[in-house]
Design a protein around this motif. Structure first.
Motif, PDB file in Angstrom:
ATOM      1  N   THR A  20       0.834  -1.203   0.000  1.00 35.69           N
ATOM      2  CA  THR A  20       0.000   0.000   0.000  1.00 35.69           C
ATOM      3  C   THR A  20       0.868   1.251   0.000  1.00 35.69           C
ATOM      4  N   ALA A  24       1.435   4.083  -3.177  1.00 36.57           N
ATOM      5  CA  ALA A  24       1.169   5.509  -2.952  1.00 36.57           C
ATOM      6  C   ALA A  24       2.422   6.365  -3.079  1.00 36.57           C
ATOM      7  N   THR A  49       2.219   8.741  -8.782  1.00 33.11           N
ATOM      8  CA  THR A  49       2.460   7.619  -7.870  1.00 33.11           C
ATOM      9  C   THR A  49       2.777   6.339  -8.652  1.00 33.11           C
TER      10      THR A  49
END
Length: 63
Positions: A20, A24, A49
């Protein structure tokens, strides 16, 4: 689906981070992508990103 060892594809500062966080992260978190490369990707395609780079249609076509 292939398994990816994140430690092999991200810069040292990002090794050990979760998926995650890496998704990002700015594209410069990827090995071989400089801050300037990230700026150029942002200017050309609006990519900010790692996740956005992965979803870029040209990347999907190449894959």
């Amino acid at each position: 689906m292939a398994t990816i060892n994140l430690g092999k594809v991200v810069d040292k500062a990002w090794v050990g981070k979760g998926l995650t966080e890496v998704l990002a992260a700015p594209v410069s978190a990827l090995k071989g992508v400089s801050d300037r490369d990230g700026e150029l990707l942002q200017e050309a395609f609006g990519i900010e990103t790692v996740a956005a780079l992965a979803e870029l249609e040209y990347v999907r076509w190449a894959r």
